[in-house]
Motif scaffolding. Structure first.
Motif, PDB file in Angstrom:
ATOM      1  N   ALA A 101       0.818  -1.273  -0.173  1.00 12.23           N
ATOM      2  CA  ALA A 101       0.039  -0.352  -0.208  1.00 12.23           C
ATOM      3  C   ALA A 101       0.726   0.738   0.075  1.00 12.23           C
ATOM      4  N   ALA A 102       1.912   1.134   0.866  1.00  8.87           N
ATOM      5  CA  ALA A 102       2.840   2.085   0.980  1.00  8.87           C
ATOM      6  C   ALA A 102       3.773   3.160  -0.681  1.00  8.87           C
ATOM      7  N   GLY A 103       4.171   1.556  -1.129  1.00  6.01           N
ATOM      8  CA  GLY A 103       4.427   1.859  -2.334  1.00  6.01           C
ATOM      9  C   GLY A 103       3.635   2.198  -3.672  1.00  6.01           C
ATOM     10  N   ALA A 104       2.103   1.643  -3.824  1.00  4.76           N
ATOM     11  CA  ALA A 104       1.873   2.177  -4.528  1.00  4.76           C
ATOM     12  C   ALA A 104       1.028   3.564  -4.432  1.00  4.76           C
ATOM     13  N   PHE A 105       1.212   3.688  -3.498  1.00  8.72           N
ATOM     14  CA  PHE A 105       0.788   5.635  -2.778  1.00  8.72           C
ATOM     15  C   PHE A 105       2.145   6.442  -3.001  1.00  8.72           C
ATOM     16  N   PHE A 106       3.519   5.771  -2.987  1.00 13.82           N
ATOM     17  CA  PHE A 106       4.983   6.278  -3.915  1.00 13.82           C
ATOM     18  C   PHE A 106       4.853   6.708  -4.895  1.00 13.82           C
ATOM     19  N   ASP A 107       4.283   5.476  -5.347  1.00 14.58           N
ATOM     20  CA  ASP A 107       4.303   5.315  -7.155  1.00 14.58           C
ATOM     21  C   ASP A 107       3.573   6.108  -8.037  1.00 14.58           C
ATOM     22  N   SER A 108       2.497   6.424  -7.046  1.00 16.82           N
ATOM     23  CA  SER A 108       1.342   7.397  -7.723  1.00 16.82           C
ATOM     24  C   SER A 108       1.486   8.767  -7.475  1.00 16.82           C
ATOM     25  N   LEU A 109       2.979   9.347  -6.231  1.00 20.97           N
ATOM     26  CA  LEU A 109       3.087  10.929  -6.102  1.00 20.97           C
ATOM     27  C   LEU A 109       3.641  11.870  -7.097  1.00 20.97           C
ATOM     28  N   ALA A 110       3.432  13.297  -6.625  1.00 21.09           N
ATOM     29  CA  ALA A 110       4.648  13.595  -8.165  1.00 21.09           C
ATOM     30  C   ALA A 110       5.651  14.119  -7.761  1.00 21.09           C
ATOM     31  N   GLN A 111       6.247  14.136  -8.453  1.00 22.81           N
ATOM     32  CA  GLN A 111       7.639  14.232  -8.388  1.00 22.81           C
ATOM     33  C   GLN A 111       8.044  15.106  -6.891  1.00 22.81           C
ATOM     34  N   PHE A 112       7.802  16.456  -6.966  1.00 26.22           N
ATOM     35  CA  PHE A 112       7.877  17.209  -6.305  1.00 26.22           C
ATOM     36  C   PHE A 112       8.021  16.446  -4.497  1.00 26.22           C
ATOM     37  N   TYR A 113       6.520  15.774  -4.256  1.00 25.31           N
ATOM     38  CA  TYR A 113       6.382  14.753  -2.932  1.00 25.31           C
ATOM     39  C   TYR A 113       7.127  14.014  -2.717  1.00 25.31           C
ATOM     40  N   ARG A 114       7.356  13.018  -4.339  1.00 27.37           N
ATOM     41  CA  ARG A 114       8.670  11.425  -4.316  1.00 27.37           C
ATOM     42  C   ARG A 114      10.068  12.148  -3.261  1.00 27.37           C
ATOM     43  N   ARG A 115      10.412  13.121  -4.333  1.00 26.99           N
ATOM     44  CA  ARG A 115      11.798  14.174  -3.633  1.00 26.99           C
ATOM     45  C   ARG A 115      12.117  14.798  -2.822  1.00 26.99           C
ATOM     46  N   ALA A 116      10.560  15.419  -2.096  1.00 25.83           N
ATOM     47  CA  ALA A 116      10.437  16.233  -0.392  1.00 25.83           C
ATOM     48  C   ALA A 116      11.146  14.393   0.009  1.00 25.83           C
ATOM     49  N   TYR A 117      10.223  13.629  -0.229  1.00 27.62           N
ATOM     50  CA  TYR A 117      10.087  11.643   1.034  1.00 27.62           C
ATOM     51  C   TYR A 117      11.918  12.023   0.644  1.00 27.62           C
ATOM     52  N   LEU A 118      12.792  10.990  -0.088  1.00 27.18           N
ATOM     53  CA  LEU A 118      14.126  11.094  -0.085  1.00 27.18           C
ATOM     54  C   LEU A 118      15.009  12.040   0.087  1.00 27.18           C
ATOM     55  N   ARG A 119      14.856  13.858   0.224  1.00 27.20           N
ATOM     56  CA  ARG A 119      15.555  13.998   0.259  1.00 27.20           C
ATOM     57  C   ARG A 119      15.444  14.502   2.546  1.00 27.20           C
ATOM     58  N   TRP A 120      14.491  14.631   2.864  1.00 28.31           N
ATOM     59  CA  TRP A 120      13.999  14.157   3.905  1.00 28.31           C
ATOM     60  C   TRP A 120      15.520  12.788   5.015  1.00 28.31           C
ATOM     61  N   ILE A 121      15.164  11.827   3.678  1.00 27.05           N
ATOM     62  CA  ILE A 121      16.161   9.913   4.313  1.00 27.05           C
ATOM     63  C   ILE A 121      17.157  10.346   4.050  1.00 27.05           C
ATOM     64  N   ASP A 122      17.909  11.715   2.465  1.00 24.92           N
ATOM     65  CA  ASP A 122      18.572  11.156   2.502  1.00 24.92           C
ATOM     66  C   ASP A 122      19.751  12.242   3.439  1.00 24.92           C
ATOM     67  N   GLY A 123      18.783  12.908   4.476  1.00 29.68           N
ATOM     68  CA  GLY A 123      19.575  13.627   4.958  1.00 29.68           C
ATOM     69  C   GLY A 123      20.627  12.698   6.325  1.00 29.68           C
ATOM     70  N   THR A 124      20.777  11.835   6.353  1.00 23.09           N
ATOM     71  CA  THR A 124      20.715  11.148   8.177  1.00 23.09           C
ATOM     72  C   THR A 124      22.317  10.587   6.980  1.00 23.09           C
ATOM     73  N   LYS A 125      22.686  10.553   5.831  1.00 25.23           N
ATOM     74  CA  LYS A 125      23.700   9.696   5.209  1.00 25.23           C
ATOM     75  C   LYS A 125      24.967   9.535   6.571  1.00 25.23           C
ATOM     76  N   ARG A 126      24.918   9.917   7.400  1.00 25.60           N
ATOM     77  CA  ARG A 126      26.437   9.820   8.440  1.00 25.60           C
ATOM     78  C   ARG A 126      25.778   9.302   9.942  1.00 25.60           C
ATOM     79  N   ARG A 127      24.717   9.405   9.470  1.00 27.40           N
ATOM     80  CA  ARG A 127      23.880   8.428  10.985  1.00 27.40           C
ATOM     81  C   ARG A 127      22.698   7.397  10.276  1.00 27.40           C
ATOM     82  N   PRO A 128      22.929   5.645  10.265  1.00 25.60           N
ATOM     83  CA  PRO A 128      22.379   5.047   9.744  1.00 25.60           C
ATOM     84  C   PRO A 128      20.670   4.028  10.517  1.00 25.60           C
ATOM     85  N   GLU A 129      21.222   4.418  11.975  1.00 28.69           N
ATOM     86  CA  GLU A 129      20.310   4.500  12.312  1.00 28.69           C
ATOM     87  C   GLU A 129      19.091   5.446  12.536  1.00 28.69           C
ATOM     88  N   GLU A 130      19.599   6.843  12.538  1.00 25.52           N
ATOM     89  CA  GLU A 130      18.632   7.200  11.934  1.00 25.52           C
ATOM     90  C   GLU A 130      17.635   6.930  10.925  1.00 25.52           C
TER      91      GLU A 130
END
Length: 150
Positions: A101-130
């Motif tokens: 369900a989460a994967g299907a919803f991610f796939d349906s999002l416009a690029q703006f929303y997908r990229r915002a989620y990815l930027r937030w996740i990628d902001g933790t490159k030095r902290r794998p647990e985060e």
């Protein structure tokens, strides 16, 4: 993702809009999704649109400003817009695969929303647990149908 090139005759999209039939199945070409957000060109003019019901529909202003109305033969190039599942880091891709369900919803999002989620996740490159915590939180939000992080 590979681009798709074709020639089509524009149609009346009702209320002044221009519809362009898409002669291929985007689910077969780019993977099954509820909505395919695409970018590319129509008659050499840049476009951003969604493929729904076997066509893309451009607004009245788009057609008027470019002199493109119903019945015109146009060359079209379309490619999926923004980050796709195949572009994701393995840990995030696995998390989305584990929650369909989460994967299907991610796939349906416009690029703006997908990229915002990815930027937030990628902001933790030095902290794998985060990073793991953020991925779990994003999958939870996507599973609930939340377009952007509160």
């Amino acid at each position: 993702m590979e681009s798709r090139r074709f020639t089509a005759t524009t149609q009346d999209g009702k209320r002044g809009r221009v519809a362009i039939p898409v002669p291929f199945d985007p689910d077969e070409a780019w993977g099954a999704k509820p909505v395919h957000h695409v970018t590319g060109t129509v008659a050499g003019c840049d476009v951003r649109a969604t493929v729904e019901g076997g066509r893309i529909v451009m607004g009245p202003t788009w057609g008027r400003d470019r002199g493109i109305g119903p019945g015109r033969l146009v060359d079209v190039v379309l490619v999926p817009e923004g980050p796709q599942r195949g572009d994701l880091a393995p840990d995030l891709a696995a998390a989305l695969d584990a929650d369909p369900a989460a994967g299907a919803f991610f796939d349906s999002l416009a690029q703006f929303y997908r990229r915002a989620y990815l930027r937030w996740i990628d902001g933790t490159k030095r902290r794998p647990e985060e990073r793991a915590r953020r991925i779990a939180y994003v999958v939870e939000l996507l599973g609930e149908g939340v377009k952007e992080r509160p």
